[in-house]
Design a protein around this motif. Sequence first.
Motif, short mmCIF file in Angstrom:
data_model
loop_
_atom_site.label_atom_id
_atom_site.label_comp_id
_atom_site.label_asym_id
_atom_site.label_seq_id
_atom_site.Cartn_x
_atom_site.Cartn_y
_atom_site.Cartn_z
N GLY A 247 -41.66 85.40 13.28
CA GLY A 247 -41.36 84.41 14.31
C GLY A 247 -39.89 84.39 14.67
O GLY A 247 -39.53 84.26 15.85
N VAL A 248 -39.03 84.52 13.68
CA VAL A 248 -37.59 84.58 13.94
C VAL A 248 -37.26 85.83 14.76
O VAL A 248 -36.47 85.77 15.71
N LEU A 249 -37.86 86.96 14.42
CA LEU A 249 -37.64 88.18 15.20
C LEU A 249 -38.11 88.00 16.64
O LEU A 249 -37.45 88.46 17.58
N LEU A 250 -39.24 87.32 16.81
CA LEU A 250 -39.76 87.09 18.15
C LEU A 250 -38.82 86.20 18.96
O LEU A 250 -38.56 86.47 20.13
N VAL A 251 -38.27 85.18 18.35
CA VAL A 251 -37.33 84.30 19.05
C VAL A 251 -36.08 85.07 19.45
O VAL A 251 -35.56 84.91 20.56
N ILE A 252 -35.58 85.92 18.57
CA ILE A 252 -34.39 86.72 18.88
C ILE A 252 -34.65 87.64 20.07
O ILE A 252 -33.82 87.75 20.98
N VAL A 253 -35.81 88.28 20.09
CA VAL A 253 -36.14 89.18 21.20
C VAL A 253 -36.27 88.40 22.50
O VAL A 253 -35.78 88.85 23.55
N VAL A 254 -36.89 87.23 22.46
CA VAL A 254 -37.05 86.43 23.68
C VAL A 254 -35.68 85.97 24.20
O VAL A 254 -35.42 86.02 25.41
N VAL A 255 -34.79 85.56 23.30
CA VAL A 255 -33.45 85.15 23.73
C VAL A 255 -32.70 86.33 24.34
O VAL A 255 -32.04 86.19 25.37
N LEU A 256 -32.81 87.50 23.74
CA LEU A 256 -32.14 88.67 24.30
C LEU A 256 -32.72 89.04 25.66
O LEU A 256 -31.99 89.48 26.55
N LEU A 257 -34.04 88.85 25.82
CA LEU A 257 -34.65 89.12 27.13
C LEU A 257 -34.12 88.14 28.18
O LEU A 257 -33.83 88.53 29.31
N LEU A 258 -34.02 86.87 27.80
CA LEU A 258 -33.54 85.87 28.76
C LEU A 258 -32.07 86.08 29.13
O LEU A 258 -31.67 85.78 30.25
N MET B 192 -40.87 98.20 30.44
CA MET B 192 -42.11 98.61 29.81
C MET B 192 -41.96 98.57 28.28
O MET B 192 -42.85 98.10 27.59
N LEU B 193 -40.84 99.04 27.80
CA LEU B 193 -40.61 99.07 26.35
C LEU B 193 -40.49 97.67 25.78
O LEU B 193 -40.99 97.39 24.69
N THR B 194 -39.86 96.76 26.52
CA THR B 194 -39.71 95.39 26.02
C THR B 194 -41.05 94.67 25.97
O THR B 194 -41.30 93.89 25.05
N LEU B 195 -41.91 94.93 26.93
CA LEU B 195 -43.25 94.33 26.90
C LEU B 195 -44.03 94.82 25.70
O LEU B 195 -44.69 94.03 25.00
N LEU B 196 -43.94 96.09 25.41
CA LEU B 196 -44.60 96.66 24.24
C LEU B 196 -44.05 96.06 22.95
O LEU B 196 -44.80 95.71 22.03
N LEU B 197 -42.74 95.87 22.90
CA LEU B 197 -42.11 95.27 21.73
C LEU B 197 -42.58 93.83 21.54
O LEU B 197 -42.87 93.40 20.42
N LEU B 198 -42.67 93.07 22.62
CA LEU B 198 -43.14 91.70 22.54
C LEU B 198 -44.60 91.62 22.08
O LEU B 198 -44.95 90.78 21.25
N VAL B 199 -45.43 92.50 22.58
CA VAL B 199 -46.84 92.51 22.17
C VAL B 199 -46.97 92.83 20.69
O VAL B 199 -47.72 92.18 19.95
#
Length: 51
Positions: free
Chosen positions: A36-47, A1-8
């Motif tokens: 955008g760089v922060l978003l890419v980092i978060v997506v990589v950490l999620l994957l 839930m927290l990661t979805l909120l962070l992504l949004v």
Amino acid sequence: MLTLLLLVILVLLLVGGLPLFPHSRNWGYGPSGLVGVLLVIVVVLLLLGMI
């Protein structure tokens, strides 16, 4: 839930950082590029399963 909120929040910051308004045209793509760089980092950490 927290990661979805962070992504949004990061996606909203990315869209909000685009230089669309007259006062922000001289900023260039710096703010949106940084978010955008922060978003890419978060997506990589999620994957990778670290978040």
